[in-house]
Structures are given as structure tokens and as C-alpha cells.
Motif scaffolding. Structure first.
Motif, PDB file in Angstrom:
ATOM      1  N   ALA A 179       0.830  -1.204   0.000  1.00  0.00           N
ATOM      2  CA  ALA A 179       0.000   0.000   0.000  1.00  0.00           C
ATOM      3  C   ALA A 179       0.866   1.257   0.000  1.00  0.00           C
ATOM      4  O   ALA A 179       0.578   2.234  -0.704  1.00  0.00           O
ATOM      5  CB  ALA A 179      -0.928  -0.005   1.214  1.00  0.00           C
ATOM      6  N   ALA A 180       1.947   1.241   0.785  1.00  0.00           N
ATOM      7  CA  ALA A 180       2.832   2.406   0.861  1.00  0.00           C
ATOM      8  C   ALA A 180       3.521   2.663  -0.468  1.00  0.00           C
ATOM      9  O   ALA A 180       3.642   3.815  -0.905  1.00  0.00           O
ATOM     10  CB  ALA A 180       3.864   2.204   1.965  1.00  0.00           C
ATOM     11  N   TRP A 181       3.997   1.600  -1.125  1.00  0.00           N
ATOM     12  CA  TRP A 181       4.662   1.756  -2.418  1.00  0.00           C
ATOM     13  C   TRP A 181       3.746   2.405  -3.448  1.00  0.00           C
ATOM     14  O   TRP A 181       4.195   3.099  -4.349  1.00  0.00           O
ATOM     15  CB  TRP A 181       5.118   0.401  -2.950  1.00  0.00           C
ATOM     16  CG  TRP A 181       6.257  -0.213  -2.200  1.00  0.00           C
ATOM     17  CD1 TRP A 181       7.051   0.388  -1.266  1.00  0.00           C
ATOM     18  CD2 TRP A 181       6.726  -1.555  -2.301  1.00  0.00           C
ATOM     19  NE1 TRP A 181       7.977  -0.497  -0.786  1.00  0.00           N
ATOM     20  CE2 TRP A 181       7.809  -1.689  -1.407  1.00  0.00           C
ATOM     21  CE3 TRP A 181       6.345  -2.656  -3.060  1.00  0.00           C
ATOM     22  CZ2 TRP A 181       8.506  -2.887  -1.250  1.00  0.00           C
ATOM     23  CZ3 TRP A 181       7.026  -3.854  -2.913  1.00  0.00           C
ATOM     24  CH2 TRP A 181       8.109  -3.966  -2.019  1.00  0.00           C
ATOM     25  N   ASN A 182       2.439   2.146  -3.323  1.00  0.00           N
ATOM     26  CA  ASN A 182       1.485   2.658  -4.303  1.00  0.00           C
ATOM     27  C   ASN A 182       0.643   3.813  -3.775  1.00  0.00           C
ATOM     28  O   ASN A 182      -0.317   4.223  -4.410  1.00  0.00           O
ATOM     29  CB  ASN A 182       0.577   1.507  -4.754  1.00  0.00           C
ATOM     30  CG  ASN A 182       1.328   0.483  -5.572  1.00  0.00           C
ATOM     31  OD1 ASN A 182       1.520   0.650  -6.769  1.00  0.00           O
ATOM     32  ND2 ASN A 182       1.782  -0.586  -4.926  1.00  0.00           N
ATOM     33  N   GLU A 183       1.015   4.317  -2.567  1.00  0.00           N
ATOM     34  CA  GLU A 183       0.338   5.470  -1.975  1.00  0.00           C
ATOM     35  C   GLU A 183      -1.165   5.235  -1.854  1.00  0.00           C
ATOM     36  O   GLU A 183      -1.985   6.093  -2.172  1.00  0.00           O
ATOM     37  CB  GLU A 183       0.618   6.730  -2.795  1.00  0.00           C
ATOM     38  CG  GLU A 183       2.099   7.066  -2.872  1.00  0.00           C
ATOM     39  CD  GLU A 183       2.386   8.216  -3.820  1.00  0.00           C
ATOM     40  OE1 GLU A 183       1.585   8.458  -4.753  1.00  0.00           O
ATOM     41  OE2 GLU A 183       3.400   8.878  -3.620  1.00  0.00           O
ATOM     42  N   LEU A 184      -1.526   4.060  -1.377  1.00  0.00           N
ATOM     43  CA  LEU A 184      -2.921   3.690  -1.218  1.00  0.00           C
ATOM     44  C   LEU A 184      -3.304   3.674   0.263  1.00  0.00           C
ATOM     45  O   LEU A 184      -2.498   3.290   1.101  1.00  0.00           O
ATOM     46  CB  LEU A 184      -3.185   2.296  -1.802  1.00  0.00           C
ATOM     47  CG  LEU A 184      -3.058   2.148  -3.318  1.00  0.00           C
ATOM     48  CD1 LEU A 184      -3.174   0.688  -3.711  1.00  0.00           C
ATOM     49  CD2 LEU A 184      -4.110   2.970  -4.024  1.00  0.00           C
ATOM     50  N   GLY A 185      -4.528   4.079   0.556  1.00  0.00           N
ATOM     51  CA  GLY A 185      -5.053   4.004   1.907  1.00  0.00           C
ATOM     52  C   GLY A 185      -6.372   3.269   1.896  1.00  0.00           C
ATOM     53  O   GLY A 185      -6.925   2.983   0.830  1.00  0.00           O
ATOM     54  N   PRO A 186      -6.897   2.912   3.069  1.00  0.00           N
ATOM     55  CA  PRO A 186      -8.175   2.206   3.137  1.00  0.00           C
ATOM     56  C   PRO A 186      -9.240   2.956   2.353  1.00  0.00           C
ATOM     57  O   PRO A 186      -9.294   4.181   2.432  1.00  0.00           O
ATOM     58  CB  PRO A 186      -8.500   2.189   4.632  1.00  0.00           C
ATOM     59  CG  PRO A 186      -7.176   2.337   5.301  1.00  0.00           C
ATOM     60  CD  PRO A 186      -6.373   3.224   4.408  1.00  0.00           C
ATOM     61  N   PRO A 187     -10.092   2.292   1.568  1.00  0.00           N
ATOM     62  CA  PRO A 187     -10.201   0.845   1.463  1.00  0.00           C
ATOM     63  C   PRO A 187      -9.392   0.233   0.325  1.00  0.00           C
ATOM     64  O   PRO A 187      -9.796  -0.769  -0.250  1.00  0.00           O
ATOM     65  CB  PRO A 187     -11.688   0.641   1.229  1.00  0.00           C
ATOM     66  CG  PRO A 187     -12.082   1.842   0.420  1.00  0.00           C
ATOM     67  CD  PRO A 187     -11.237   2.988   0.929  1.00  0.00           C
ATOM     68  N   TYR A 188      -8.243   0.805  -0.026  1.00  0.00           N
ATOM     69  CA  TYR A 188      -7.299   0.253  -0.985  1.00  0.00           C
ATOM     70  C   TYR A 188      -7.925   0.008  -2.362  1.00  0.00           C
ATOM     71  O   TYR A 188      -8.073  -1.128  -2.799  1.00  0.00           O
ATOM     72  CB  TYR A 188      -6.684  -1.039  -0.434  1.00  0.00           C
ATOM     73  CG  TYR A 188      -6.133  -0.881   0.947  1.00  0.00           C
ATOM     74  CD1 TYR A 188      -5.040  -0.049   1.196  1.00  0.00           C
ATOM     75  CD2 TYR A 188      -6.718  -1.512   2.041  1.00  0.00           C
ATOM     76  CE1 TYR A 188      -4.538   0.132   2.477  1.00  0.00           C
ATOM     77  CE2 TYR A 188      -6.227  -1.344   3.325  1.00  0.00           C
ATOM     78  CZ  TYR A 188      -5.138  -0.523   3.537  1.00  0.00           C
ATOM     79  OH  TYR A 188      -4.651  -0.349   4.787  1.00  0.00           O
ATOM     80  N   PRO A 189      -8.296   1.074  -3.067  1.00  0.00           N
ATOM     81  CA  PRO A 189      -8.963   0.917  -4.365  1.00  0.00           C
ATOM     82  C   PRO A 189      -8.029   0.395  -5.444  1.00  0.00           C
ATOM     83  O   PRO A 189      -6.882   0.826  -5.562  1.00  0.00           O
ATOM     84  CB  PRO A 189      -9.423   2.342  -4.692  1.00  0.00           C
ATOM     85  CG  PRO A 189      -8.420   3.210  -3.994  1.00  0.00           C
ATOM     86  CD  PRO A 189      -8.109   2.499  -2.705  1.00  0.00           C
ATOM     87  N   LEU A 190      -8.518  -0.534  -6.260  1.00  0.00           N
ATOM     88  CA  LEU A 190      -7.784  -1.066  -7.403  1.00  0.00           C
ATOM     89  C   LEU A 190      -8.689  -1.014  -8.619  1.00  0.00           C
ATOM     90  O   LEU A 190      -9.899  -1.171  -8.505  1.00  0.00           O
ATOM     91  CB  LEU A 190      -7.344  -2.516  -7.148  1.00  0.00           C
ATOM     92  CG  LEU A 190      -6.416  -2.779  -5.958  1.00  0.00           C
ATOM     93  CD1 LEU A 190      -6.117  -4.273  -5.859  1.00  0.00           C
ATOM     94  CD2 LEU A 190      -5.123  -1.987  -6.079  1.00  0.00           C
TER      95      LEU A 190
END
Length: 268
Positions: A75-86
Motif C-alpha cells: 500500500a505504501a509503495w502505491n500510496e494507497l489508503g483504506p479501502p485500498y482501491p484497485l
């Protein structure tokens, strides 16, 4: 609010579009020996070294497990936070970024084509839904799921596809009332969302295409990874940012928000 390779709609008071749905709405063929994942059926090419091509139904936790990377690190590598959208077709970094901020323009360029096309298509479909009359439960059968209301109460805010602050419905309820699973599924996220004014959050994956999200909870009960049945208690009703007791409820299909009233039965 949520930034990264897979940039969803930025919401204030809702969950960023996507699927952990985005969540979070979670199912894949295996990768090749070098980790390349061409999506032949969707016309996408192989991912470049250090990246993974997201497929429909993928979730961050599943990708992290397959790649043997801690989910928090991914998540950190891709700068994502909850709820982790893909988003299907986008690129997810699965190797440490060598240049930190310097690497971001490169990532944006790599995914801009497929992301822009997909967002244009998604915007058209959600606007079409917004223009049509809402017939309660009319989309339930097509989803293949048996939906139920997550809490008893009056709908005090309706869904509006073009309004980023209204990506779900809000249901007035008594503080502490049970928040129930809207359909059978598996808890994909349970805890503090980290989103300002959003409170504790529960996300349930119902199928590879569908998930539901429950916000403003006073207390969460269901644990991540727990299998839950329709009508099972997930949490307790809490309060919105302005102190009103209510539940914020969303349904997402393929990572995009849809009007929950299209799936919930007309009678409770």
C-alpha cells in the motif's frame, strides 16, 4: 484523500472509488515465472518489470499474499489508503520504488492511457444510472445476491453519482443499533478508516464483482477475514461528523459506486 497508481474519485464523506473494492471486490489466474500478468481477454499488454497488471476482482491483500509482500508495504509503495482501491488494467508497483517522488511521473505516464479510458467509460455509466428512475431492488436479481437492509431507519441522504459527497446512502438509526451484513460475504476491512469524519469502517466482499461498505460505526464487531451471513451483526451504529446517529452505506460493483436502493428490497 487517497493517492497512488490507481487513482479513484476523491470523495469527501464517502469511500474513494475503486475496489479493494474498491474496497476490495476480490480472483485470478496465476502469473508467469517473471511475474508478468498479461490480460489477454481485456486487451492489456504485460506489466513492465516491477509492476503487476490489476485484473477484475483483484484485492490488495490477495496480491500481497501472492507476491509475498506485506500488505502495508504494498500500500505504501502505491500510496494507497483504506479501502485500498484497485482498477482492472492499471499497474500496481510490486517492487520498492527507487526514486520515491521522482518515480511518480513515470508511474502516471505508464497508466494514464488505460486509466483515462476506463474512467470515461465509468463516468458515462454512472451518469446514465443517475438519470434513470430508481426502482427499489430492480438490480438485485442481476447481481446474483440476496440483499437486505443493513439497519432499520429512514434514508436521510440519497445516492447521487455526480456528487462526490453522496456516493452512498445514509440511514438514520439509534446509536448502538446493530449494523447487519447486507448479503453473505467475507470481511475485507474492519477498523478505523483514517478518513476524516468517517469513523470506523467495515467492508464486506460478496463476490468478485460486489462489495458493501458500512461507515460511521461506533464499534466494529466483525473481524477481517471473517465469513459473515446476510443479517449477521458487523458493528454498532455510531454518529456522522455532525453528531447525528446514522449509518453510511455503499454498494460497489467492479469498484464503482452504484445506488444501493437499486439492490435493497423495497420493504424492510
Amino acid at each position: 484523500m487517497i493517492r497512488g497508481v490507481n487513482r479513484g474519485r476523491r470523495l469527501n464523506g464517502g469511500i474513494a472509488a475503486g475496489t479493494p473494492v474498491l474496497l476490495l471486490a476480490m480472483v485470478l489466474a496465476g502469473c508467469g515465472a517473471r511475474g508478468l500478468a498479461p490480460v489477454v481477454d481485456r486487451g492489456y499488454g504485460p506489466a513492465p518489470p516491477g509492476y503487476y497488471r490489476v485484473r477484475p476482482g483483484d484485492t490488495l491483500s490477495e496480491i500481497a499474499e501472492r507476491k509475498r509482500i506485506r500488505m502495508s508495504r504494498l500500500a505504501a509503495w502505491n500510496e494507497l489508503g483504506p479501502p485500498y482501491p484497485l482498477y482492472a488494467g492499471d499497474l500496481l508497483r510490486v517492487a520498492p520504488p527507487p526514486g520515491g517522488a521522482r518515480n511518480r511521473p513515470e508511474r502516471r505516464a505508464a497508466v494514464s492511457g488505460t486509466t483515462a479510458k476506463k474512467r470515461r467509460q465509468g463516468a458515462g455509466s454512472t451518469k446514465a444510472v443517475a438519470r434513470s428512475a430508481v426502482k427499489p431492488g430492480s438490480a438485485a436479481s442481476a447481481s446474483g445476491l440476496d440483499w437486505a437492509w443493513p439497519v432499520s431507519g429512514r434514508v436521510v441522504q440519497r445516492y447521487h453519482a455526480s456528487d462526490r459527497t453522496r456516493q452512498g446512502i445514509r440511514i438514520a438509526a439509534t446509536t448502538g443499533a446493530p449494523v447487519l451484513a447486507a448479503a453473505d460475504g467475507t470481511v475485507a476491512y474492519s477498523g478505523s478508516s483514517g478518513l476524516a469524519g468517517y469513523g470506523n469502517l467495515i467492508i464486506v466482499k460478496h463476490s468478485p464483482r460486489y462489495l458493501s461498505a458500512y461507515g460511521f460505526n461506533r464499534r466494529v464487531i466483525a473481524r477481517e477475514g471473517e465469513r459473515v451471513r446476510r443479517g449477521q451483526q458487523l458493528a454498532e451504529v455510531g454518529q456522522s461528523a455532525d453528531g447525528q446517529p446514522m449509518l453510511h452505506f455503499e454498494i460497489r460493483r467492479d469498484g464503482a459506486t452504484v445506488d444501493p436502493l437499486l439492490f435493497l428490497p423495497a420493504t424492510r
